[in-house]
Structure formats: C-alpha cells, structure tokens
Design a protein around this motif. Structure first.
Motif, PDB file in Angstrom:
ATOM      1  N   ARG A 266     104.958 -45.166 -46.132  1.00 40.63           N
ATOM      2  CA  ARG A 266     103.720 -45.701 -45.558  1.00 40.63           C
ATOM      3  C   ARG A 266     103.303 -44.969 -44.291  1.00 40.63           C
ATOM      4  O   ARG A 266     102.129 -44.685 -44.088  1.00 40.63           O
ATOM      5  N   ILE A 267     104.258 -44.703 -43.415  1.00 40.77           N
ATOM      6  CA  ILE A 267     103.831 -44.272 -42.079  1.00 40.77           C
ATOM      7  C   ILE A 267     104.095 -42.812 -41.765  1.00 40.77           C
ATOM      8  O   ILE A 267     103.505 -42.267 -40.842  1.00 40.77           O
TER       9      ILE A 267
ATOM     10  N   GLU B 193     104.846 -51.031 -37.546  1.00 41.01           N
ATOM     11  CA  GLU B 193     104.420 -49.862 -38.315  1.00 41.01           C
ATOM     12  C   GLU B 193     103.001 -49.432 -37.948  1.00 41.01           C
ATOM     13  O   GLU B 193     102.735 -48.256 -37.695  1.00 41.01           O
ATOM     14  N   SER B 194     102.075 -50.415 -37.912  1.00 40.77           N
ATOM     15  CA  SER B 194     100.696 -50.014 -37.621  1.00 40.77           C
ATOM     16  C   SER B 194     100.582 -49.500 -36.189  1.00 40.77           C
ATOM     17  O   SER B 194      99.782 -48.609 -35.897  1.00 40.77           O
TER      18      SER B 194
ATOM     19  N   LYS C 136     103.602 -55.083 -37.960  1.00 37.97           N
ATOM     20  CA  LYS C 136     102.928 -54.849 -36.670  1.00 37.97           C
ATOM     21  C   LYS C 136     103.448 -53.567 -36.035  1.00 37.97           C
ATOM     22  O   LYS C 136     102.689 -52.774 -35.491  1.00 37.97           O
TER      23      LYS C 136
ATOM     24  N   VAL D 221     101.662 -45.845 -36.142  1.00 31.98           N
ATOM     25  CA  VAL D 221     100.644 -44.938 -36.653  1.00 31.98           C
ATOM     26  C   VAL D 221      99.601 -44.649 -35.571  1.00 31.98           C
ATOM     27  O   VAL D 221      99.127 -43.519 -35.441  1.00 31.98           O
ATOM     28  N   GLU D 222      99.289 -45.672 -34.751  1.00 28.87           N
ATOM     29  CA  GLU D 222      98.353 -45.426 -33.651  1.00 28.87           C
ATOM     30  C   GLU D 222      98.964 -44.549 -32.568  1.00 28.87           C
ATOM     31  O   GLU D 222      98.300 -43.701 -31.982  1.00 28.87           O
TER      32      GLU D 222
END
Lengths: 254, 307
Positions: free
Chosen positions: A214-215, A190-191, A188, A194-195
């Motif tokens: 990933r990020i 991580e995403s 959560k 990114v936002e």
C-alpha cells in the motif's frame, strides 16, 4: 544505469552477533523522499539491517559490522563519525510505542531540549507542527501536559513519530511501527507516512505485506540475512524475479 | 460403579487435604507475625503513654522541652523530661547523612548501571554487599578512632557531635541507598534509553534527562529507606555523638539522639518509674517515625506506579 542521487548507499554489509553472521553482505541503496519497505520472515535480518543505518546496533555488546554505509556520501561507520549527529539525521521509531514517562509536550520537545533550544515560543511552534504532521494534534492538543503514557497505543506511537519529526531528520527508520496496534491506528499511521514522504526519506520494516504494497515505492525482500531482491514495489508484488520472493509473497512460507 | 464415583467425588481427596494443610500452615505463620507486631506496638505504646497518663507529664513539655534530667525536678516541681534535644539530634544526623549520601549513591549507581555494568557487577556489587554486612559496632569503633579525631583536628571542639555522627551514618547508609538506587535505575526500561539515543541524545543526556528522571520515585524510596536506617541506628551513633542531652548549638559539640539516650539509659532505670516510662516514650517516637518512613516509601511507590 544513469547516475542517481542515493541518500543512503550500503555496500556489502555484514553484521555478526559474536560469531553468528546475521547479515551476509547486504548492498542496498535508498532514494530520497521515497518509502522503502523491508520485508521478509522473522529473523531474516531486516530489523538488524535497519538498525545498522543509524548505528543502534552499537548498543548491543559483541556486534561487529563490516562493509560501508554512506549517508549523503559520508561513511557512517568511519571512526570520525559522530553517532549523536548521525542519529539526529536518521531518526528511528520502534516496534513498541515507547514514549518517555513525561508529558506529551516534554516527549516531543525532548529532541529540541537536548540540542539546547531555549526559545520557548519556537519550541511550542515546533511541537505543534510535529504533532500535526504526525496526525495526532487533534487528539492531544487539549492535554499536552498530561503524561504520554495515558494515551492509547496508536496515539502513543504517533507521539513517538512526532518526537522524531521535531528533530527534523532527513531519514526516518520505522521498525514494524504498527505491529502492536489495531487496524484503525495502523491505517492512520500509514496515511500519515505517505504524506511525510514529501519531506523525508522513509525506511520501514514490516511484517504486513499489504502494508508494504500500500505505502511503499520500493520493496526489499530479505531472507536469512541475505537481500534476495529489491525493486519497485509493484514489480516485486506482481512479477518478482526470484522464486523465493514469489513464494514468500504468495504466502507459501514465512 | 455409580456409588463409587459419587463416593470419590464427595470424599475429600488426599490432594485437597494437602491443600488445606498448606493453607492453614501459611495462615498460622502470618497470624503469628501479625500478632507479634501488634503486641510490640501495644506494649511500646502503652508504656510510652504512661509518661503522660500516670506521671502527668504534658505532651508539650515532653516534645518541646529542652531540659533532660529524668531523675531531677525543675523549679516548678515537674520532672525534667524535655526530649527536644534528642529529637533534634536524631533528625539532624538523619537528614544530614541522607543529604551527603544521596549524590554519592546516585553517582555510584549511574556508574554501575550505565557506564560500566560489567565492572559494577563483578567488583562493586560485592563491595557494597560487604559494606552492608559490617556490624554497626565496627562502624562505630572506626568512627571513634578515625572520624572523631579527624573532626576534632579540622573543626575543633571535642570531635564528638552531630558532624561525627553524620559521617559515620553516611558510610553506613551509603550501601543501602546505593543498591536501592541501582535497582531503581535497572527498572527503567531499556527502550527509554534506546528512544533517547535514537533521537541524538548523548549518553550523559540520556542518563540525566531520561533514566534519572524516570527513576525519581525509586530514588526517593531509596533515600527514605536510608533515612529510616539512619534514624534507627543506635550503637554506632552512640559511640561518636558524645551523648550530652543538650540542644545542639553547632555540629561539633556533643549532642545526642533518641536511640543513643535510649541505649545509655535503659539499663539504669527501674521498671514502672518515671525514668523508665519516659524512655519508652522515646521508643514510641522511634516507632512512630519508622512507621512514617514506611508510609512515605509506600506513597512514593504508589505515585511512581501511577505515572
């Protein structure tokens, strides 16, 4: 090399704990609105370097920093620099979730409170906006007056991120923000990061190389106080220039 | 061979015996302490209640009466044992000294933990420990020779009274409250401070809005501890308060506390007489109050821990 607008430029940063040299001349620049990951084995100086960026190392006695670090062209280690103002521009999230033992609302409103905001309505708005951006609003919207310590570790960490967002910094430093959390909470966060990249410059220290790949847009590899290599994340992970980087990334040590 | 293993396993080993011995030794010690506490409670309570059961004084006239003259009798033939003046005196000096001492204690503790921990540890900590160790008679003597004349010159009256008692108690409880407040501030985790500073708070904002706020339960415990000490202090207060069993009309007229009347009276009464029993009743109030203070600190601690 074309002229680039770095938000943070650091040149030849040395840091000493007493006599021990923890950073041996690190030069590293950061582009705005990007995620830069700092990786490396324990004790390589990546967290120490991160903490030089908002002068949190000042709090430790016997620390000397040399070299220059510029934020938007201003030397943050010049005697004229106001650390209070600096830390409002460069926020920090720590390894252990560390909400204050206050209500969730008071935690997020803390930064506004200390800058003297009185307008309750505006404060409510910012608190909600920050909690939404930190992807924790749905979890806490019904219990804003409950103690932040009653939340789970992952929720606490996101409240801590919301607390930083409320101050509207330009740069957010994260010191292994997910190492104390379970995989779902980490995902959560991580995403969410990114936002957040659309609005903020993010520098994240991480032990988790998958997380970095990933990020992050750029990755910097530290080893024993030195910056070994820095570049596009994809390049660092697929085709590093240095042997040490490759050894670390392929799991041969660290 | 088999039998020897069985023997070894079923026979009590030397270590197990030692274990039992240690356990019973510590049990005997704790049982002794509990026994002493219970017998003191029983003794004081039975003596203190005798005033009401044997001498027929009503609890209301004891707690609410304002005339104190145990050897005399009032117009209605009842003994004059109104303890309200002493109760008031005790609570007044306790609360006033706590009110005066708390801001000083917090200020000193903030200096020693947040502003100058090095100097705090090297110089101020020993000073505070020294203050705790000074016998109360010395405080009383200083109060008598310095504070009482000072109060007399500044505020008028004889100098003896609640105000002088407050000043002496203030100095006496200050080190206790301060060192406990220091402990409370030191238990505030470092990462609260870091989080606050990283959000762009000044040091003062961090102390005021995070450290002190997080330490409130601990600080309250410190204050209640100081109050318990002030409430129970006998000698020093007795030397400066004037020991007149009158309702304190103002802060500079002679008054008295439960402890001061107790120490004044206890040598001059006969065991079993009303005059003696009523002193035990005063002692009972003191005991109950120290119990109340004790429970208060526990409740505060619990509430703080839950947060």
């Amino acid at each position: 090399m074309t002229e680039q607008n770095f938000i943070i430029e650091s040149k030849d940063v040395h840091l000493y704990y007493g006599k021990k040299e923890a950073l041996k001349g690190v030069s590293l620049d950061f582009m705005p609105k990007e995620i830069t990951a700092l990786i490396g084995p324990s004790g390589c100086g990546k967290s120490t370097y991160l903490r030089t960026l908002n002068r949190m190392n000042d709090l430790i006695p016997d620390v000397t920093v040399t070299g220059t670090i510029k934020l938007n062209g201003k030397d943050i280690y010049s005697p004229k620099m106001d650390t209070v103002a600096l830390r409002k521009e460069v926020g920090m999230v720590f390894q252990q979730p560390n909400p204050f033992p206050f209500s969730i609302y008071d935690n997020v409103a803390y930064g506004l409170n200390i800058s003297g905001m009185k307008d309750k309505q505006k404060m409510d708005e910012i608190v909600e906006k920050s909690l939404r951006r930190a992807a924790v609003w749905d979890d806490v919207k019904d219990k804003l007056n409950k103690s932040a310590l009653s939340l789970s570790g992952g929720q606490q960490q996101r409240v801590c991120i919301a607390r930083v967002l409320a101050v509207e910094p330009e740069v957010i430093l994260l010191d292994e923000p997910t190492s104390a959390l379970d995989p779902i909470s980490s995902a959560k966060i991580e995403s969410m990061l990114v936002e957040l990249k659309e609005r903020y410059t993010i520098v994240i220290v991480t032990h988790n190389m998958q997380q970095a790949s990933r990020i992050s847009d750029k990755t910097a590899f530290f080893l024993q106080g030195d910056l070994i290599e820095m570049g596009q994340t994809r390049k660092i992970f697929t085709n590093p220039k240095e042997q040490a980087t490759e050894d670390y990334i392929s799991g041969r040590f660290g | 061979m088999q039998s020897s293993i069985e023997e070894r396993l079923t026979k009590k080993s030397k270590k197990a015996k030692l274990e039992t011995f240690g356990k019973s030794l510590s049990f005997i010690c704790i049982a002794f302490i509990v026994l002493v506490v219970i017998s003191i409670l029983y003794f004081v309570a039975s003596k203190g209640i005798a005033t009401f059961t044997q001498n027929g004084v009503s609890i209301g006239s004891f707690l609410g009466g304002t005339d104190w003259n145990p050897s005399g009798k009032g117009a209605d033939g009842q003994p004059l044992v109104g303890a309200l003046p002493m109760i008031t005196g005790s609570f007044l000096v306790t609360f006033l000294s706590a009110i005066v001492a708390t801001p000083f204690a917090i200020g000193a503790a903030v200096f020693m933990t947040e502003i100058s921990p090095k100097m705090g540890k090297k110089i101020l900590q020993p000073v505070i420990e020294l203050l705790v160790g000074i016998p109360s008679v010395v405080y009383g003597f200083i109060g008598l020779t310095v504070v009482v004349p000072a109060v007399r010159n500044v505020f008028g009256g004889s100098g003896f009274g609640i105000l002088a008692g407050t000043f002496v108690l203030f100095v006496m409880i200050l080190p206790t409250v301060t060192s406990m407040t220091i402990d409370a501030l030191n238990t505030v985790p470092r990462h609260y401070r870091e989080a606050s500073l990283a959000l762009g708070a000044t040091r003062w904002q961090t102390v005021y809005k995070v450290v002190l706020r997080s330490a409130i339960p601990g600080i309250l415990t410190a204050v209640v501890f100081g109050m318990a000490r002030a409430f129970g202090e006998a000698l020093a207060v007795q030397m400066v308060i004037g020991n007149a069993a009158l309702m304190p009309g103002n802060l500079v007229s002679p008054a008295s506390t439960l402890t001061s009347i107790l120490t004044m009276g206890m040598g001059n009464t006969v065991m079993g007489s009303l005059q003696n029993n009523v002193l035990w009743s005063l002692a009972l109030i003191l005991l109950v109050m120290s119990l109340v203070f004790n429970i208060m600190t526990r409740l505060i601690g619990k509430k703080g821990a839950m947060k």
